[in-house]
Design an enzyme around this catalytic site. Structure first.
Site, short mmCIF file in Angstrom:
data_model
loop_
_atom_site.label_atom_id
_atom_site.label_comp_id
_atom_site.label_asym_id
_atom_site.label_seq_id
_atom_site.Cartn_x
_atom_site.Cartn_y
_atom_site.Cartn_z
CG HIS A 166 22.23 -12.89 55.44
ND1 HIS A 166 21.09 -12.11 55.38
CD2 HIS A 166 23.18 -12.11 55.96
CE1 HIS A 166 21.37 -10.90 55.83
NE2 HIS A 166 22.63 -10.87 56.19
CG ASP A 191 17.79 -13.15 55.10
OD1 ASP A 191 18.30 -14.09 55.74
OD2 ASP A 191 18.41 -12.09 54.82
CD GLN A 222 28.54 -3.20 54.04
OE1 GLN A 222 28.19 -2.09 54.37
NE2 GLN A 222 29.25 -3.44 52.96
N GLY A 223 26.71 -5.09 59.04
CA GLY A 223 26.80 -5.20 60.48
C GLY A 223 25.44 -5.09 61.14
CG ASP A 224 23.10 -1.88 60.75
OD1 ASP A 224 23.51 -1.81 61.92
OD2 ASP A 224 23.21 -0.95 59.93
CB SER A 225 22.69 -8.75 58.72
OG SER A 225 22.83 -8.45 57.36
#
Length: 300
Positions: free
Chosen positions: A115, A160, A249-252
């Protein structure tokens, strides 16, 4: 750092979070969720390569933990010690704008979340701070080929993961070196470490100055499915330890390391991050070792 944990994921960006709140979106939040206007392009046939495209959009209460605006981090983690995460990579949208995390798994290949797709990426390895200030030991690259898993689906975020080929091989040092992927699936109770530069607060946005690390515990499949009914499959596992501590968020696309091997990638979770009984959801890499190995070999 804190991860989102509810429903399918959406990318982590400040603008995306703000837009999601304004529009009242109802999809899970990806660890890199930032802008809802981005939508993933369809997966191509198995083994096909694609340009990095827009991150997955989040549904209400869902967090994909990607961050087009560098708005997300691990919640209530601590500064990682220098030189301890040499496989940690940062995907940058502009010269220094963090979008997602990534993991070096080969001298010329990274793994990240599917993603996190975008048309192009600048890649930074061997850098401890979030700031653009030059650090001794850092290495910069471009992604010249991206290969999302052909089974990736949105908004469920099954499968993913995505491989990114660097424009050249790394120079292996104490700050930059690959990590091996575990061929054994995680068992409940296993202690792991997740790292990233995502937001350290949720729903507020606060950026860390340096790479954040957080110890988490793998949860049983039953507990994972209880937290997210009808949303968990064999390509995912849940991990957490207590309320207030989570990836976000931002760690994906960042690494989950267990017993010295790469076990998973930050994928999605609920929003806000770090809520009771809403653990982070990670890509279960033990299911993909054959695909990863064969894809790298056929594209090298």
């Amino acid at each position: 750092m804190a991860m989102a944990t509810a429903g399918p994921p959406s990318t982590w960006m400040v603008r995306a979070l703000i837009t999601a709140l304004i529009l009242g979106m109802t999809e899970p939040v990806l660890a890199n969720d930032v802008a809802p206007c981005d939508s993933p392009s369809g997966s191509g046939p198995s083994g096909s390569t694609q340009d990095l495209g827009p991150r997955a959009g989040a549904r209400a209460g869902e967090d994909t933990r990607t961050d087009d605006s560098s708005s997300n981090r691990i919640v209530n983690g601590t500064d990682c010690e220098m030189h301890t995460q040499p496989w940690q990579g940062a995907l940058l949208m502009r010269p220094n704008q963090l979008y997602c995390g990534a993991v070096l798994v080969d001298p010329q290949w990274l793994l990240t979340a599917a993603h996190c797709r975008k048309p192009f990426f600048r890649i930074r390895l061997g850098h401890h701070a979030l700031s653009p200030t030059y650090e001794s030991g850092q290495q910069l690259f471009w992604g010249i080929k991206s290969i999302p898993h052909p089974g990736y689906s949105h908004p469920s975020h099954s499968n993913d993961l995505m491989l990114i080929k660097l424009n050249r091989k790394i120079r292996e040092t104490q700050d930059v070196r690959p990590i091996k992927i575990s061929s054994r699936c995680p068992s409940a109770g296993t202690r792991c470490l997740v790292s990233g530069w995502g937001t350290t607060k949720s729903p507020q946005v606060t950026f860390p100055k340096t790479l954040q690390c957080l110890n988490i515990t793998v949860l049983s499949d039953d507990r994972c499915k209880e937290a997210y009914p009808n949303q968990i499959d064999a390509t995912m596992f849940c991990a957490g330890d207590q309320a207030g501590r989570d990836s976000c968020q931002g760690d994906s696309g960042g690494p989950v390391v267990c017993n010295g091997s790469l076990q998973g990638l930050v994928s999605w979770g609920d929003f806000p991050c770090a809520q009771p009984n809403r653990p982070g959801v990670y890509t279960n890499l033990c299911r993909f070792t054959k695909w990863i190995k064969e894809t790298i070999q056929s594209n090298s």
